[in-house]
Scaffold this motif. Structure first.
Motif, PDB file in Angstrom:
ATOM      1  N   GLU A 384     -10.382  -1.997  -7.216  1.00 55.25           N
ATOM      2  CA  GLU A 384     -10.102  -0.739  -6.649  1.00 55.25           C
ATOM      3  C   GLU A 384     -10.332  -0.862  -5.337  1.00 55.25           C
ATOM      4  O   GLU A 384      -8.615  -1.240  -4.108  1.00 55.25           O
ATOM      5  CB  GLU A 384     -10.338   0.070  -6.799  1.00 55.25           C
ATOM      6  N   GLY A 385     -10.934  -1.406  -4.420  1.00 55.48           N
ATOM      7  CA  GLY A 385     -11.273  -1.730  -3.069  1.00 55.48           C
ATOM      8  C   GLY A 385     -10.600  -2.828  -2.297  1.00 55.48           C
ATOM      9  O   GLY A 385     -10.105  -2.232  -1.213  1.00 55.48           O
ATOM     10  N   MET A 386     -10.852  -3.747  -3.096  1.00 53.02           N
ATOM     11  CA  MET A 386      -9.738  -4.697  -2.812  1.00 53.02           C
ATOM     12  C   MET A 386      -8.274  -4.925  -2.471  1.00 53.02           C
ATOM     13  O   MET A 386      -8.280  -5.292  -1.994  1.00 53.02           O
ATOM     14  CB  MET A 386     -10.178  -6.249  -3.386  1.00 53.02           C
ATOM     15  N   MET A 387      -7.916  -3.755  -3.429  1.00 55.23           N
ATOM     16  CA  MET A 387      -5.985  -3.680  -4.281  1.00 55.23           C
ATOM     17  C   MET A 387      -6.469  -3.122  -2.083  1.00 55.23           C
ATOM     18  O   MET A 387      -5.288  -2.516  -1.764  1.00 55.23           O
ATOM     19  CB  MET A 387      -6.053  -2.849  -5.151  1.00 55.23           C
ATOM     20  N   LEU A 388      -7.024  -1.651  -2.580  1.00 60.59           N
ATOM     21  CA  LEU A 388      -6.778  -0.747  -1.246  1.00 60.59           C
ATOM     22  C   LEU A 388      -6.846  -1.261   0.092  1.00 60.59           C
ATOM     23  O   LEU A 388      -6.288  -1.720   1.057  1.00 60.59           O
ATOM     24  CB  LEU A 388      -7.515   0.282  -1.496  1.00 60.59           C
ATOM     25  N   LEU A 389      -7.755  -2.510  -0.443  1.00 58.00           N
ATOM     26  CA  LEU A 389      -7.596  -2.714   1.546  1.00 58.00           C
ATOM     27  C   LEU A 389      -6.705  -4.398   1.758  1.00 58.00           C
ATOM     28  O   LEU A 389      -5.923  -3.929   3.082  1.00 58.00           O
ATOM     29  CB  LEU A 389      -9.482  -4.320   1.330  1.00 58.00           C
ATOM     30  N   GLY A 390      -5.933  -4.813   0.780  1.00 58.77           N
ATOM     31  CA  GLY A 390      -4.480  -4.987   0.543  1.00 58.77           C
ATOM     32  C   GLY A 390      -3.380  -4.090   1.486  1.00 58.77           C
ATOM     33  O   GLY A 390      -2.888  -4.993   2.238  1.00 58.77           O
ATOM     34  N   ASP A 391      -3.295  -3.651   0.893  1.00 62.04           N
ATOM     35  CA  ASP A 391      -2.410  -1.843   0.759  1.00 62.04           C
ATOM     36  C   ASP A 391      -2.917  -1.658   2.502  1.00 62.04           C
ATOM     37  O   ASP A 391      -1.802  -1.470   3.001  1.00 62.04           O
ATOM     38  CB  ASP A 391      -2.965  -0.871   0.301  1.00 62.04           C
ATOM     39  N   THR A 392      -4.258  -1.628   3.020  1.00 62.03           N
ATOM     40  CA  THR A 392      -4.296  -1.023   4.761  1.00 62.03           C
ATOM     41  C   THR A 392      -3.857  -2.564   4.695  1.00 62.03           C
ATOM     42  O   THR A 392      -2.720  -2.300   6.489  1.00 62.03           O
ATOM     43  CB  THR A 392      -5.352  -1.142   4.755  1.00 62.03           C
ATOM     44  N   TYR A 393      -3.796  -3.787   4.857  1.00 63.77           N
ATOM     45  CA  TYR A 393      -3.566  -4.806   5.320  1.00 63.77           C
ATOM     46  C   TYR A 393      -1.520  -4.999   5.228  1.00 63.77           C
ATOM     47  O   TYR A 393      -1.050  -5.340   6.538  1.00 63.77           O
ATOM     48  CB  TYR A 393      -4.006  -6.101   4.892  1.00 63.77           C
ATOM     49  N   LEU A 394      -1.506  -4.136   4.788  1.00 68.39           N
ATOM     50  CA  LEU A 394       0.573  -4.513   4.663  1.00 68.39           C
ATOM     51  C   LEU A 394       1.036  -3.128   5.279  1.00 68.39           C
ATOM     52  O   LEU A 394       1.976  -3.698   6.010  1.00 68.39           O
ATOM     53  CB  LEU A 394       0.652  -4.408   3.069  1.00 68.39           C
ATOM     54  N   ASP A 395       0.466  -2.629   5.637  1.00 69.81           N
ATOM     55  CA  ASP A 395       0.541  -0.914   6.187  1.00 69.81           C
ATOM     56  C   ASP A 395       0.980  -2.005   7.259  1.00 69.81           C
ATOM     57  O   ASP A 395       0.974  -1.745   8.659  1.00 69.81           O
ATOM     58  CB  ASP A 395      -0.300   0.100   6.357  1.00 69.81           C
TER      59      ASP A 395
END
Length: 815
Positions: A384-395
Motif C-alpha cells: 500500500e505504501g509503495m502504491m501510494l508513493l507511485g500515485d504521488t509521483y504520478l500526480d
C-alpha cells in the motif's frame, strides 16, 4: 554386677525334641521384659557365676567388647524415633524373643560352632580380638536398660476412661487409625501399650500421627491447628494475650487491611480504567463537537486535556479527518504528526497523512518524505505504501513531467515483488494514460475488459473511458489513425464506468460529452446537470477535478446558448468563471485552454447578442491568457479595436490571425481596411488585390450566382461588391497622390463591378425591378465623372464580425 543373681538357662532341646514342642506353650509364656533392675528374677535365677562360666567357655572365640557397638555405623535413612520411640524400639528388640527357644547348650557350645554359625558383619572381626568377659556385656546392658522407661501392660479403669476421652479429641482419621491399630494392628502388645501410654501422656497429635504413619505405612493428614481443649483450658486460653492477638486483633487487622487494600484497588482501578477513560471520552467528544461548530482553537485545547487524561488512538484519527474535511489542513497535519510520534509511526496514520498531502495540499515532496521515512522505512516493501508513493509521483508528474518515470519505476517494482496483480496493472495503465501512450493502453484495456467481471476500480474505469472518448472524437495532432480505429467500445466503457461509480461526477461528465459528439443534446444536458450536482459534494477537489467541473459549466452553457437561452448560458458561464478564479487565487489550479474557451463563450454572448464590446474584449483577452489562443479570438479582438478606431492594436490582432490563417477572406479584407485607415495605401492595395484575385477565381468556379436564392451566393456577391469598391477607392487615392491616371481608369472599372454586384443583390428576381437608391460605388463613379472639390471617394468601412464560415449567435425569433 555382683548383685545380679545368677540366671539358669534351660537346656536347649535337640531337633527331634523341638519338633514335639506344643505351640500352646508359647501362648503361656510370660514375655514381659525385665526391668532395668531385674526385679522379677528373684529366686528363679541362678548365681551370676554361671555367666562367668559362659564367659570362660567362650573364651576361645574372638574377643568382643560391647562398647564396640557404640561405633557401629547407622544408615542415614534408618527411621529413628525420638524418646518414647527409641524406648519402644529397644523394648521391641527385647520382645523379639517371643516364641524363640534358646538351646540348652548355647552358652556351652564348643568352638566348632564358629565354623557353622556366621552372621555377616558381626563375625568378621579381626583376629586376636576377644571378649573381655560378661562383666562388660552385662554392664553395657544394664546401662542401656536403666535409661528406658517401664511400659506397663495394664492400665487402670481411670486411665482407660481418660484414654477414651483423650482419644475422642483426636481428628477422626487419626482416631480411626489408632482404633484400627490397637484392635487389628500387626504390632506387638508392647508397641500397642506404648501407643496407649503416649495418648495418656497427651502426646501431640502430629507426633502420634507420624508414629501411626510408620506403623500402618500410610499417610494420615492432620487438619491444621486441630486441637480440642476443655472448657476451662479454652477459657484460660481465651484470656491470654496470645489468643487475643491471634484470634481477635490479628483477624480484625487482616480483615481491615484486606478491605482497605481491596477498596484502594477498586478505587484505583475504577479511577484508572473507568473514570479516566469516561472523562477523556467526554473531553474528546466536546472537542470534536467544537470542530463541527468551527471552534477550532477550543477543539485543540479540549483534545490536549483529553490526551493528558487518557490517550485514545481512534480520536487522533477522528480529529485529523474532521480537520481535513473542514479544510483545516494545518491542524490536520499537526494531528497526524502527533499520531505518528505517539504511536510509533502507525502505518495507517502515515498512509492517510501522505494521501492528504498528495490530494488536498498537492505537497508532493512532503508526501514522498512521509511515505519513505514514516511508512516504508518501518514497513519495508509495504504494497500500500509503495502504491501510494507511485500515485504521488504520478500526480506530481502533472507539474514535473520527470516524475512520471519515478511512478513507472515504483509500479514496476510492485509487479516484480508481488506479481502481475490487477491493482498494479491498473496503476500502470493509469501511467500510460497520463503519458498519452495509446499503444500501451489498448492491450491493458483488453486485458481488463476480457474478464467476466471487470477488475478495474471505478476511478480507473472512469479515467480510461474518458481518455478513449477524447482519442475517438477529439484526437490530438499526430495520433495514429490505425490505433484510433481500434477504439470501438467507448459507449460500453462509459456505461460501465457510470454503473461502477454512480457517485463519481466525471462519469456523468464523460457521458455528457459523448452525447454532445453524437448530437443528443437533451441527454447530454441531463448528464452534465447530474455531474454538476455531484461536484458540489465531491471530495477531494483536485485541480484536475476543478477544471473538469469548470468545463461542465461551459458545456452546459453552450447547450443553453444553442437553444438561444442566453441568460441561462451566461449564468453557467459566470459560475464556471467564478469557481476558476477562486481556485486561481488559491493557486490550486493551473491555466487550461478549456477555461479559456469558457471565457470566449461568455464573450460571444456579449459580442453577438448584447453588443457589449467592452466586456467582450475583456473576456476574449482573458481567453488568450488562459491559453485559448486562436485566429477566431484574435480576429474578434481586432474587430473590437477596429470599431474603437484603435487601428494599431487592431492591425496587431489581424496580423496574428492572418499569420495562422492566410486564406481567410474576412481576415484579408479587415486587414486591408485597417491598413487603409492607417494611411498605408500601398499595403492596403496589395491585400485588396490578393483578395480580388481569390474572389474572381471563386466567381469563375460558381458560374452563375443566385444571391437571392442562395445565402452563400449572397455573401459572396456582397463581399465582391465591397472589395471591388474599396480597391477602386484605394487606387483613386493613389492616383491623386502619385498622379498616375491609369489607376483612375482601373478604379472606374472596379466601381462599375461593384455597382453590378449591388444591382444583382437588390433587383427583384421575379419582377426584375431595381431597388430604390444606389450604392457607394455608384456615388464614387459620379464623383469621378463629375468631380467636386469637397467630395472624397469613400470605401466600405464595415468589416465582418467573424472569420469566414464561423457561426454567429442569433436572437430567438419573435413569433
Amino acid at each position: 554386677i555382683d548383685d545380679i543373681p545368677d540366671i539358669d538357662f534351660p537346656a536347649t532341646p535337640s531337633f527331634e525334641q523341638s519338633a514335639d514342642i506344643d505351640m500352646a506353650d508359647f501362648d503361656a509364656m510370660d514375655l514381659t521384659p525385665p526391668s532395668a533392675e531385674f526385679p522379677s528374677m528373684g529366686d528363679d535365677t541362678n548365681d551370676l557365676s554361671e555367666f562367668n562360666e559362659f564367659a570362660s567357655s567362650t573364651k576361645t572365640g574372638p574377643s568382643m567388647d560391647v562398647d564396640d557397638f557404640a561405633n557401629f555405623p547407622i544408615p542415614d535413612d534408618l527411621p529413628i524415633l525420638e524418646d518414647t520411640e527409641d524406648a519402644t524400639a529397644e523394648d521391641t528388640s527385647v520382645d523379639g524373643f517371643d516364641g524363640f527357644s534358646l538351646d540348652d547348650n548355647i552358652l556351652h557350645a564348643d568352638s566348632s560352632a564358629e565354623d557353622e554359625f556366621h552372621i555377616p558383619g558381626f563375625s568378621d572381626f579381626a583376629e586376636g580380638t576377644s571378649f573381655d568377659g560378661l562383666d562388660e556385656i552385662t554392664g553395657g546392658v544394664s546401662a542401656r536398660k536403666s535409661s528406658k522407661k517401664d511400659i506397663p501392660l495394664e492400665i487402670t479403669e481411670v486411665d482407660f476412661s481418660r484414654f477414651i476421652d483423650l482419644l475422642a479429641r483426636y481428628p477422626l482419621n487419626l482416631r480411626m487409625a489408632v482404633e484400627e491399630y490397637i484392635s487389628e494392628g500387626a504390632g506387638s502388645e508392647l508397641q500397642k501399650m506404648e501407643l496407649v501410654h503416649l495418648i495418656l501422656e497427651e502426646t501431640p497429635f502430629k507426633r502420634v500421627a507420624r508414629i501411626m504413619e510408620d506403623r500402618l505405612n500410610r499417610s494420615i493428614p492432620i487438619p491444621k491447628d486441630f486441637e480440642k481443649k476443655t472448657a476451662a483450658e479454652y477459657e484460660q486460653e481465651k484470656a491470654s494475650l496470645k489468643y487475643l492477638i491471634i484470634n481477635k486483633i490479628l483477624p480484625a487487622a487482616i480483615l481491615f487491611t484486606g478491605i482497605s487494600i481491596l477498596t484502594a484497588c477498586v478505587i484505583f482501578l475504577s479511577w484508572q480504567f473507568i473514570y479516566r477513560p469516561i472523562a477523556a471520552e467526554s473531553l474528546y467528544k466536546r472537542g470534536y463537537a467544537a470542530i463541527e461548530d468551527a471552534r477550532y482553537t477550543q477543539s485543540i485545547n479540549l483534545f490536549d486535556q483529553a490526551v493528558r487524561v487518557w490517550n485514545k488512538k481512534k480520536w487522533y484519527f477522528r480529529y485529523a479527518r474532521a480537520y481535513r474535511e473542514k479544510k483545516q489542513f494545518i491542524s490536520a497535519e499537526t494531528m497526524y504528526e502527533r499520531l505518528l510520534n505517539r504511536f510509533k509511526n502507525d502505518r495507517r496514520a502515515g498512509l492517510e497523512y501522505a494521501e492528504m498531502l498528495r490530494t488536498d495540499l498537492r505537497n508532493f515532496e512532503k508526501a514522498e518524505t512521509v511515505l519513505r521515512r514514516r511508512v516504508l522505512d518501518n514497513y519495508v516493501n509495504d504494497p500500500e505504501g509503495m502504491m501510494l508513493l507511485g500515485d504521488t509521483y504520478l500526480d506530481w508528474g502533472e507539474e514535473v513531467p520527470e516524475k512520471y518515470e519515478d511512478a513507472k519505476a515504483m509500479y514496476s517494482t510492485l509487479i516484480e515483488l508481488y506479481g502481475r496483480k490487477d491493482p498494479y496493472l491498473a496503476r500502470m495503465m493509469r501511467y500510460f494514460i497520463r503519458t498519452d501512450k495509446l499503444v500501451e493502453v489498448l492491450p491493458l484495456k483488453d486485458h481488463f475488459i476480457s474478464k467476466r467481471k471487470i477488475a478495474l476500480g471505478a476511478p480507473d474505469l472512469v479515467e480510461l473511458s474518458g481518455y478513449l472518448l477524447d482519442k475517438r472524437y477529439t484526437p490530438a495532432p499526430g495520433d495514429s489513425e490505425q490505433l484510433r480505429s481500434l477504439i470501438d467500445d467507448v459507449r460500453t466503457l462509459l456505461e460501465k464506468a457510470l454503473k461502477a461509480g454512480p457517485e463519481i461526477p466525471e462519469a456523468f461528465y464523460n457521458m455528457g460529452r459523448f452525447f454532445i459528439h453524437n448530437n443528443k443534446m437533451d441527454q447530454a444536458s441531463s448528464a452534465l446537470e447530474g455531474s454538476l450536482t455531484l461536484f458540489e459534494t465531491a471530495s477531494p477537489m483536485s485541480p484536475k477535478r476543478v477544471l473538469t467541473r469548470v468545463d461542465a459549466y461551459r458545456l452546459l452553457g453552450e447547450l443553453r446558448a444553442n437553444d438561444k437561452e442566453y441568460l441561462l448560458a451566461q449564468g453557467f458561464y459566470a459560475q464556471g468563471m467564478s469557481l476558476y478564479e477562486q481556485q486561481r487565487k488559491n493557486r490550486s489550479v493551473s491555466q487550461d485552454s478549456k477555461v479559456g474557451r469558457l471565457y470566449a463563450d461568455s464573450a460571444d454572448v456579449d459580442y453577438f447578442i448584447s453588443n457589449d464590446l467592452a466586456t467582450a474584449k475583456i473576456h476574449y483577452s482573458r481567453a488568450l491568457e488562459e491559453l485559448y489562443d486562436n485566429p477566431s479570438v484574435r480576429y474578434r479582438i481586432g474587430y473590437i479595436d477596429y470599431q474603437n478606431q484603435e487601428y494599431e492594436a487592431a492591425m496587431q490582432q489581424f496580423n496574428r490571425a492572418y499569420a495562422e490563417n492566410q486564406d481567410d477572406k474576412n481576415i484579408r479584407f479587415s486587414f486591408a481596411n485597417t491598413l487603409f485607415r492607417r494611411g498605408n495605401l500601398f499595403a492596403s492595395q496589395g491585400h485588396y488585390e490578393r483578395l480580388m484575385e481569390s474572389l474572381e477565381a471563386e466567381r469563375l468556379r460558381k458560374g452563375i450566382v443566385f444571391p437571392q436564392a442562395r445565402t452563400d451566393h449572397g455573401a459572396f456577391v456582397e463581399q465582391y461588391m465591397k472589395t471591388s469598391n474599396n480597391l477602386g477607392v484605394t487606387l483613386s487615392r493613389l492616383a491623386r497622390r502619385t498622379g498616375d491616371s491609369a489607376k483612375n481608369g482601373r478604379a472606374l472599372a472596379l466601381f462599375s463591378e461593384s455597382t453590378r454586384a449591388w444591382d444583382s443583390l437588390t433587383r427583384n428576381p421575379e419582377t426584375l425591378v431595381r431597388a430604390a437608391g444606389s450604392n457607394l460605388a455608384f456615388l464614387n463613379i459620379q464623383n469621378m465623372t463629375h468631380p467636386r472639390a469637397e467630395f472624397i471617394p469613400e470605401l466600405y468601412i464595415d468589416i465582418p464580425k467573424t472569420l469566414e464560415g464561423e457561426p454567429i449567435l442569433k436572437q430567438r425569433e419573435d413569433r
